[in-house]
Structure formats: structure tokens, C-alpha cells
Scaffold this motif. Structure first.
Motif, mmCIF file in Angstrom:
data_model
loop_
_atom_site.group_PDB
_atom_site.id
_atom_site.type_symbol
_atom_site.label_atom_id
_atom_site.label_comp_id
_atom_site.label_asym_id
_atom_site.label_seq_id
_atom_site.Cartn_x
_atom_site.Cartn_y
_atom_site.Cartn_z
ATOM 1 N N ALA A 23 87.408 44.350 -8.592
ATOM 2 C CA ALA A 23 88.444 44.365 -7.566
ATOM 3 C C ALA A 23 88.405 45.752 -6.950
ATOM 4 N N THR A 24 88.289 45.815 -5.650
ATOM 5 C CA THR A 24 88.358 47.104 -4.968
ATOM 6 C C THR A 24 89.709 47.179 -4.282
ATOM 7 N N PHE A 25 90.179 48.397 -4.108
ATOM 8 C CA PHE A 25 91.461 48.574 -3.436
ATOM 9 C C PHE A 25 91.350 49.722 -2.446
ATOM 10 N N THR A 38 87.947 51.151 -7.498
ATOM 11 C CA THR A 38 87.597 49.877 -8.123
ATOM 12 C C THR A 38 88.298 49.733 -9.465
ATOM 13 N N THR A 134 90.658 38.273 -0.606
ATOM 14 C CA THR A 134 91.333 39.449 -0.063
ATOM 15 C C THR A 134 92.835 39.211 -0.036
ATOM 16 N N ILE A 157 93.486 44.691 -1.211
ATOM 17 C CA ILE A 157 92.688 44.320 -2.376
ATOM 18 C C ILE A 157 91.557 43.381 -1.948
#
Length: 167
Positions: A23-25, A38, A134, A157
Motif C-alpha cells: 500500500a502506498t500513501f 509504503t 485507490t 492510498i
């Protein structure tokens, strides 16, 4: 012109491939900069019944959060923010799933002993077992407090998930 709908998936329990799923933010920092990071997804499942997604759950490891800045990462893990020493996991569980071009997944995000709603838009799979979702998280209901100029209230996200099909 009609839009394509999400393809039917094979019935059974699809399992997150934890070594490949993240998960990237992205969140505003000091009002104009953007901080990206991440968080590894360590576990998760997608239940499919009759070609329809019926349940989704995922666990993320807050201790492995990485913004490429060790000092910032340590600050984010402190009790007033993520409190990852006491609550090392972030958990998402779907509460409703609606099919359209992909899927719209309404769910509950649990962190620090509290929860808040989070809706994810899941794109149609690009290949067997690969999906991208997303959403935007409002961190305030989770009790993650910081002065607004320091850390923005809304966190974008993106989950890049690889799933092993049911056997």
C-alpha cells in the motif's frame, strides 16, 4: 457506449502474496510538499462466490512503514500518530462490495483501537491475480492528530495487490 464491467473471478479464496503486495500513501506535509511512503500488506484474502467478490480483508505492517526518511518514519510510529509499538497492524475489512467497471469496496479501517470508513475503487484486473485499488482516508476519525500544516488531514492510498488464485 457502455462501459466494460469487471470480469468474473474464479470461485474460492484468493490469497494476498505478501512479498509483492504494498500500500502506498501520499499526504501533504507543511501544506505544499507531498510525502510518499509504503506499508507492506502482510496478509489478506479475497473471497469469490459465483464469480462475484463477496469479502475482502487485509492486514498491513505499520512497523515496516517507509517514507525513505528514517527520522520521519520514527516520528510517524510514535504514540501520538500511528502508535505502532502498541498497535503494529492496520486492518481493512470490506463491509460492502459493488461491481461496476471494477469494484467499489466500502469498508472499515482499524488502527489504534478505533476504526473509520474507507471506500476503495478497485480497477479491473490487469492480469490473473493483479489488482489496483485507490481511495482517500480521512485520518481524523482514527485519532491520528498532528497540526494541519505539518500533516494533511487526507491521505491518498493506492494498493497494488498480487493474489494467488484458489487451489
Amino acid at each position: 457506449m457502455t462501459r466494460p464491467t469487471a470480469p468474473a473471478l474464479r470461485t474460492g479464496t484468493w490469497t494476498v502474496l505478501s512479498g509483492r503486495t504494498t500500500a502506498t500513501f501520499e499526504v501533504r506535509n507543511f501544506g505544499f510538499n507531498r510525502v510518499r511512503g509504503t506499508i507492506p500488506v502482510t496478509a489478506g484474502t479475497v473471497e469469490v462466490t459465483g464469480g462475484e467478490v463477496t469479502a475482502i480483508a487485509a492486514t498491513l505492517d505499520l512497523g515496516a512503514l517507509d517514507t525513505k526518511n528514517p527520522r520521519r518514519d520514527a516520528d510517524l510510529r510514535k504514540p501520538k500518530l500511528l502508535d505502532s509499538a502498541t498497535h503494529p497492524e492496520l486492518v481493512f475489512e470490506a463491509t460492502g462490495i459493488r461491481r461496476h467497471e471494477g469494484w467499489e469496496v466500502a469498508g472499515e479501517l482499524r488502527l489504534r483501537g478505533t476504526s473509520c470508513p474507507l471506500t476503495l475503487t478497485v480497477e479491473p484486473p490487469t492480469g490473473e491475480g493483479h489488482v489496483r485499488a485507490t481511495g482517500t482516508l480521512d485520518r481524523a476519525p482514527l485519532g491520528v492528530r498532528a497540526p494541519r500544516p505539518m500533516i494533511g488531514r487526507y491521505v491518498r492510498i493506492v494498493v497494488d495487490a498480487w493474489l494467488a488464485p484458489p487451489s
